[in-house]
Design a protein around this motif. Structure first.
Motif, short mmCIF file in Angstrom:
data_model
loop_
_atom_site.label_atom_id
_atom_site.label_comp_id
_atom_site.label_asym_id
_atom_site.label_seq_id
_atom_site.Cartn_x
_atom_site.Cartn_y
_atom_site.Cartn_z
N PRO A 97 3.47 -43.02 10.39
CA PRO A 97 4.52 -42.13 10.92
C PRO A 97 5.85 -42.37 10.20
O PRO A 97 6.24 -43.51 9.94
CB PRO A 97 4.62 -42.53 12.40
N THR A 180 3.19 -37.16 11.38
CA THR A 180 2.64 -37.92 12.49
C THR A 180 1.14 -38.17 12.36
O THR A 180 0.59 -38.96 13.13
CB THR A 180 2.89 -37.18 13.82
N SER A 181 0.48 -37.52 11.41
CA SER A 181 -0.97 -37.64 11.29
C SER A 181 -1.36 -38.08 9.88
O SER A 181 -0.52 -38.14 8.98
CB SER A 181 -1.66 -36.32 11.63
#
Length: 202
Positions: A97, A180-181
Motif C-alpha cells: 500500500p 491498495t492491491s
C-alpha cells in the motif's frame, strides 16, 4: 542520478529500527515512513538495492539454525525495486500500500478561502497506470477542521476512465492518490478539474 538521502531509525520507545526519513536535496523536501531496514546495500554495488529487516519474534528458516527459538529473532532479506508487489520465497504476492497527498488548494476569488468551491468532475491524468488507482478528494470547510472524503469518493480509476463526477463542495480540498492491491503501479500527471465558486456560506 540519485537525489535523496535516507536515514533509518527506531522511534521513541522502540528497540529496533522501524522508521525512515528521506531528504530530497534537489526539491528540498522531507518524507517520513514506517519502513524498517537494519542493513542496506545500494544500487551502486548491485543492480538493485538490497536490505534486511530484523524481526525479533521470528524464527530463522533458511538456512536451518540448530537451537534457534522465537526469542532469537531473524532477518528478512529484501530485493528492492523489483516488480510492484512484495513477493516471499514461495512466490506469494502481497500488496504494498502506498499513497501521495497534495497540500490544500482553494479559490483565490475574493481572497483565499472566502468562497466555497464546487468540484463537479475531474479528468484522471496518469502518465503510467498498471491495474487500478484510488483517488480521494479530501474536503474541509475551515483550516482547523479535519478533512474527509467527498461524498461519492474514493474513486477507483482504471486505464479506461475518462472522467469522474464528484459532487464535492468545500472551501479547501486536497488530492490523495493511492494503490491498495497487488499489481498496481502508477505515475500521476496533472490534476484537471471543473471547479466553480459556490457561495460564501456552508
Amino acid at each position: 542520478m540519485y537525489e535523496e538521502i535516507t536515514w533509518f531509525y527506531p522511534k521513541n520507545g522502540q528497540e529496533q529500527v522501524d522508521r525512515v526519513v528521506t531528504y530530497n536535496y534537489t526539491e528540498n523536501t522531507w518524507t517520513t515512513g514506517s519502513l524498517a531496514r537494519t542493513s542496506w546495500a545500494d544500487a551502486t554495488l548491485y543492480d538493485n538495492p538490497y536490505a534486511t529487516e530484523f524481526e525479533p519474534t521470528s524464527v530463522p528458516t533458511f538456512p536451518i539454525v540448530q537451537g534457534a527459538t522465537n526469542v532469537n529473532g531473524a532477518s528478512v532479506y529484501y530485493a528492492h525495486e523489483v516488480g510492484n508487489n512484495e513477493v516471499d520465497a514461495l512466490g506469494n504476492k502481497t500488496a504494498i500500500p502506498a499513497f501521495i497527498t497534495s497540500g490544500d488548494f482553494d479559490l483565490s476569488a475574493g481572497g483565499d478561502g472566502q468562497f466555497f468551491m464546487s468540484i463537479r468532475r475531474f479528468i484522471p491524468d496518469f502518465k503510467l497506470l498498471t491495474g487500478d488507482a484510488q483517488i480521494t478528494i479530501n474536503l474541509r470547510s475551515y483550516p482547523q477542521t479535519s478533512s474527509a472524503s467527498s461524498p461519492l469518493g474514493p474513486f477507483t480509476i482504471s486505464a479506461s476512465t475518462d472522467k469522474v463526477d464528484t459532487r464535492a463542495r468545500s472551501r479547501f480540498a486536497s488530492l490523495k492518490v493511492a494503490n491498495t492491491s497487488t499489481d498496481q503501479n502508477w505515475r500521476y500527471g496533472t490534476f484537471r478539474a471543473d471547479v466553480q465558486p459556490d457561495g460564501m456560506r456552508g
